[in-house]
Design an enzyme around this catalytic site. Structure first.
Site, mmCIF file in Angstrom:
data_model
loop_
_atom_site.group_PDB
_atom_site.id
_atom_site.type_symbol
_atom_site.label_atom_id
_atom_site.label_comp_id
_atom_site.label_asym_id
_atom_site.label_seq_id
_atom_site.Cartn_x
_atom_site.Cartn_y
_atom_site.Cartn_z
ATOM 1 N N LYS A 120 0.750 -1.283 0.097
ATOM 2 C CA LYS A 120 0.114 -0.128 0.091
ATOM 3 C C LYS A 120 0.846 1.276 -0.027
ATOM 4 O O LYS A 120 0.746 2.097 -0.754
ATOM 5 C CB LYS A 120 -0.828 0.114 1.357
ATOM 6 C CG LYS A 120 -1.892 -1.333 1.418
ATOM 7 C CD LYS A 120 -3.116 -0.794 1.543
ATOM 8 C CE LYS A 120 -4.223 -2.235 1.639
ATOM 9 N NZ LYS A 120 -3.702 -3.191 0.487
ATOM 10 N N GLU A 204 -4.079 9.975 7.666
ATOM 11 C CA GLU A 204 -4.941 10.647 6.685
ATOM 12 C C GLU A 204 -5.920 11.399 7.411
ATOM 13 O O GLU A 204 -6.612 11.259 8.216
ATOM 14 C CB GLU A 204 -5.403 9.838 5.594
ATOM 15 C CG GLU A 204 -4.438 8.833 4.865
ATOM 16 C CD GLU A 204 -5.181 7.729 3.799
ATOM 17 O OE1 GLU A 204 -4.327 7.229 3.132
ATOM 18 O OE2 GLU A 204 -6.451 7.799 3.878
ATOM 19 N N HIS A 239 -16.092 -4.941 5.222
ATOM 20 C CA HIS A 239 -15.309 -4.832 4.107
ATOM 21 C C HIS A 239 -15.537 -6.198 3.209
ATOM 22 O O HIS A 239 -14.532 -6.519 2.164
ATOM 23 C CB HIS A 239 -13.650 -5.138 4.684
ATOM 24 C CG HIS A 239 -13.298 -3.593 5.478
ATOM 25 N ND1 HIS A 239 -13.553 -2.433 5.043
ATOM 26 C CD2 HIS A 239 -13.379 -3.707 6.797
ATOM 27 C CE1 HIS A 239 -13.263 -1.736 6.158
ATOM 28 N NE2 HIS A 239 -13.312 -2.382 7.168
ATOM 29 N N ARG A 296 -6.240 -8.129 -10.375
ATOM 30 C CA ARG A 296 -6.954 -9.206 -10.626
ATOM 31 C C ARG A 296 -8.369 -8.858 -11.503
ATOM 32 O O ARG A 296 -8.713 -7.633 -11.390
ATOM 33 C CB ARG A 296 -7.123 -10.151 -9.474
ATOM 34 C CG ARG A 296 -8.127 -9.534 -8.514
ATOM 35 C CD ARG A 296 -8.355 -10.098 -6.938
ATOM 36 N NE ARG A 296 -9.351 -9.358 -6.513
ATOM 37 C CZ ARG A 296 -9.258 -8.437 -5.711
ATOM 38 N NH1 ARG A 296 -7.940 -8.083 -5.376
ATOM 39 N NH2 ARG A 296 -10.078 -8.009 -4.773
HETATM 40 C C1 MV4 Z 1 -10.785 5.546 4.567
HETATM 41 C C2 MV4 Z 1 -11.931 5.654 4.837
HETATM 42 C C3 MV4 Z 1 -12.346 7.187 5.163
HETATM 43 N N1 MV4 Z 1 -11.191 8.082 5.227
HETATM 44 N N2 MV4 Z 1 -9.662 6.476 4.169
HETATM 45 C C4 MV4 Z 1 -11.278 0.655 4.233
HETATM 46 C C5 MV4 Z 1 -10.362 -0.469 3.840
HETATM 47 C C6 MV4 Z 1 -9.648 0.272 2.908
HETATM 48 N N3 MV4 Z 1 -10.147 -0.072 1.678
HETATM 49 C C7 MV4 Z 1 -9.674 1.823 2.907
HETATM 50 N N4 MV4 Z 1 -10.780 1.987 3.961
HETATM 51 C C8 MV4 Z 1 -11.266 3.299 4.063
HETATM 52 N N5 MV4 Z 1 -10.285 4.224 4.008
HETATM 53 C C9 MV4 Z 1 -10.009 7.573 4.846
HETATM 54 N N6 MV4 Z 1 -8.950 8.717 4.616
HETATM 55 C C10 MV4 Z 1 -12.896 4.655 4.927
HETATM 56 C C11 MV4 Z 1 -12.660 3.457 4.552
HETATM 57 C C12 MV4 Z 1 -13.656 2.524 4.726
HETATM 58 C C13 MV4 Z 1 -14.256 1.746 3.638
HETATM 59 C C14 MV4 Z 1 -13.667 2.206 2.366
HETATM 60 C C15 MV4 Z 1 -14.206 1.605 0.973
HETATM 61 C C16 MV4 Z 1 -15.319 0.769 1.236
HETATM 62 C C17 MV4 Z 1 -15.703 0.405 2.539
HETATM 63 C C18 MV4 Z 1 -14.995 0.872 3.714
HETATM 64 C C19 MV4 Z 1 -15.470 0.473 4.898
HETATM 65 C C20 MV4 Z 1 -15.001 1.184 5.851
HETATM 66 C C21 MV4 Z 1 -14.000 2.059 5.856
#
Ligand code: MV4
Length: 675
Positions: A120, A204, A239, A296
């Site tokens: 990442k 962040e 997730h 993928r």
């Molecule tokens: C975030 C966010 C809010 N603000 N970053 C969840 C796992 C990874 N894909 C990144 N994720 C998130 N990052 C910032 N700066 C909220 C999430 C997040 C989320 C993102 C996409 C789909 C589902 C989610 C569920 C919870 C939190």
């Protein structure tokens, strides 16, 4: 497809994605090699492939993750390509490299692209250099607490501390204000070190209501890179995506174009080849930020196929063959709207606990260009504990979002699975939810609405009991007709009812902790349907009320008329288990085999006509000693012969009717002395 180098593909996967890949490969005239574990020896993907090789024990680590064994089979089977599907080895750079070293085409990106996106932090450095927008934050190497505190204060609260090595939301911590920062940072670092062995934690700006919008992109070996528009996957539980759609509701044409270009930039920045997905956080104000890139083909790729009319696995094979992308960007456009609902063997009423077992029946909605099911199982297959409990994907298309959602509701209502619990009803509730219908969605959707979506009460109504009772009575007539020359003799009955004093036929059903009963009385069929020789009429007593019930069974459907109200209820019978389906709800009923009403001594002494009819043969005389099961009298009723047998050893004291006599239901036919 002319001059394809790839003429035999080993699919290094299982379940629905393996079946789906095989379907496209065979359509392209390419031979398919499947691999299967112990648990998958009779799985669908094994049957669909041209050949299948046993790979190892059921556990994934002993089978679908055994890279060396898979390569060995690819060589032994003379496959010149491997498709990894998703999950398993699909993002394993070593496997991709091993394929290349063995002159086997890996249908996916180069290993360096996999490696670059696998970390990442490295991904974010690459994206920063490529001017791909990232959420405001600090991703530097200096991880001193004082610097991180300063950076967090600069960003402004709430901030998100994210364990770099974490995935799928693991190791993320929201900090609401400056005074809480250091404590949260310490616990995040501890957790990251123990879980991932890496306590580097970027900080962040925390987006409070983001959506998950991802761009499908494709790049070939000739410098072409295009995007195939976006998918909205915001509705997730822990997730895990639950339902996905394309295009993303409310996304402007400009934003789509910008996002698509950013995805192409990201692809080019890492020399990408093949199908890839760039995930973004899409904020309420229309801004979007790179989250991660998946190297993928994704589970949810069918919604993109539905709005573009393309086959992405075909494109993957074409690109892996070294050919150009079939279309240019300007030749691509969005048509209509598509949803994908993931059908899981899990119990939403029990914290989504995975369900395992045998799918005794799986009935699909009417398939068409607009309704597609990608499934790895069919009726009779089992779902094991070894793999992901997703059993199928239901994908629908229509001209706009509302129509597609309506079609999804209808298709879910017609998607019937018996034998184990699924999330179908939960998905139907979701597709019926007002906020979802209004596209009022973000990544917290299920945090907000999950409880009400799980609050599903499938009470057993008189209508359901009538349908169940009718199924049992009709199934019995089919069974007895099929199982003995005796036709419909009540004494052939296997499904849990028997004669009693005034010929009530008691049927009892267990539903969860509750016991329900239906008292059934035969009635002559007078309706025009009686040319439906399987059409039967009854009087049912249910919960103290009487219902005129008639109908017939046909192809897993009960065609029911209850007091003049006609309806069709789908069903599946497996021995004493009867499952009824209606409007995406289902009732799993256990027909009590001990529902034989304990006939009191007096009742057992008589034997009465189970229904009105004509005596056509008398097989015993007064004074005879008879044994349990011995044929006593044959009567004709409802155009069928019924032999009435003794239900225990007894002595005949009087035969009360002769051949040719007409008898009413309940008429005493023979009286007995206890032997
Ligand atoms: C975030 C966010 C809010 N603000 N970053 C969840 C796992 C990874 N894909 C990144 N994720 C998130 N990052 C910032 N700066 C909220 C999430 C997040 C989320 C993102 C996409 C789909 C589902 C989610 C569920 C919870 C939190």
């Amino acid at each position: 497809m002319a001059n394809l180098k790839i003429n035999k593909i080993l699919i290094a996967n299982r379940g629905e994605i393996a079946c789906r890949i095989i379907r496209t490969a065979k359509r392209m005239g390419i031979e398919c090699v499947a691999i299967y574990s112990d648990a998958d020896s009779s799985a669908q993907h094994v049957q669909l492939a041209d050949e299948a090789w046993h790979i190892g024990n059921s556990a994934a680590k002993d089978s679908y993750l055994k890279a060396d064994k898979i390569l060995q089979i690819a060589k032994s089977s003379h496959a010149n390509a491997v498709h990894p599907g998703y999950g398993f080895l699909s993002e394993n750079a070593d496997f991709a490299e091993a394929c290349a070293l063995n002159n086997i085409i890996f249908i996916g990106p180069p290993k360096d692209a996999i490696l670059a996106m696998g970390s990442k932090s490295e991904a974010k450095i690459i994206m920063t250099k490529a001017n791909v927008p990232l959420v405001q934050g600090y991703h530097g190497e200096d991880q001193s607490k004082s610097l991180l505190q300063t950076e967090a204060d600069k960003i402004g609260y709430p901030v998100l501390i994210k364990a770099t090595a974490g995935g799928g939301g693991k190791g993320m911590r929201v900090v609401e204000n400056s005074s809480d920062f250091l404590d949260s940072l310490n616990s995040c670092k501890r957790e990251a070190l123990s879980s991932f062995g890496d306590d580097k934690v970027p900080v962040e700006k925390y987006l409070t209501k983001p959506r998950h919008v991802e761009i499908q992109m494709f790049a070939d070996n000739h410098g072409n890179a295009i995007h195939l528009f976006e998918r909205d996957c915001s509705v997730q539980r822990r997730h895990q995506k639950v339902i996905e759609e394309a295009p993303a509701p409310g996304l402007s044409v400009e934003t789509r174009e910008q996002m698509g270009q950013v995805a192409i930039t990201a692809a080019k920045a890492i020399g990408y080849r093949g199908a890839g997905t760039v995930e973004f956080l899409y904020d309420e104000d229309g801004s979007f930020y790179f989250m991660e890139m998946n190297t993928r083909l994704q589970v949810e790729h069918p919604v993109t196929e539905m709005i573009t009319g393309l086959d992405l696995v075909e494109w993957q094979i074409i690109v892996a063959n070294g050919m150009q992308l079939p279309l240019k960007q300007q030749e691509l456009s969005i048509n209509g709207h598509a949803f994908e609902a993931r059908i899981y063997a899990e119990d939403p009423n029990n914290n989504f606990l995975p369900a395992t077992g045998r799918v005794s029946y799986m009935g699909l909605p009417q398939l068409s260009d607009n309704v597609r099911v990608d499934s790895g199982i069919i009726s009779g297959d089992s779902v094991s504990i070894y793999y992901d409990p997703m059993i199928a994907k239901l994908i629908v298309w229509d001209k706009d979002r509302a129509s597609a959602l309506a079609r999804l509701r209808g298709a879910l209502a017609d998607f019937h699975v018996a034998g184990l619990t699924t999330n179908i009803e939960f998905l139907h509730q979701l597709a019926s939810n007002d906020a979802f219908n209004d596209a009022d969605i973000d990544t917290h959707f299920l945090d907000k609405h999950g409880e009400e979506l799980c609050d599903i009460s499938t009470s057993v109504t008189p209508e359901i009991l009538a349908a169940a009772g009718l199924e049992v009575m009709l199934e019995q007539s089919v069974e007895s007709t099929e199982s003995s020359a005796d036709q419909f003799s009540p004494w052939n009955e296997k499904s849990g009812w028997r004669l009693n004093e005034d010929n009530h036929h008691l049927i009892e059903f267990q539903h969860g902790d509750n016991l329900f009963s239906v008292m059934a009385h035969f009635r002559e069929s007078h309706s025009r349907d009686d040319q439906h020789s399987k059409h039967k009429t009854f009087l049912f007593e249910i919960d103290g009320k009487e219902y005129q019930v008639s109908g017939y069974l046909k192809a897993n459907k009960i065609h029911l008329n209850i007091d003049g109200h006609q309806l069709t209820i789908s069903c599946s019978r497996d021995g004493s288990k009867l499952v009824l389906f209606k409007n995406a709800s289902n009732w799993a009923l256990e027909i009590k085999d001990n529902s034989l009403a304990e006939l009191d001594q007096e009742e057992q002494a008589n034997l009465t006509a189970p229904m009105p009819g004509t005596i056509i043969d008398v097989l015993v005389n007064a004074g005879d000693n008879v044994e349990a099961g011995q044929a006593l009298i044959v009567m004709e009723a409802m155009k069928m012969e019924h032999t009435i047998k003794a239900h225990k050893n007894m002595q005949v004291s009087e035969v009360l009717y002769a051949v040719g006599d007409l008898v009413d239901e309940g008429a005493e036919l023979i009286s007995f002395e206890e032997e």
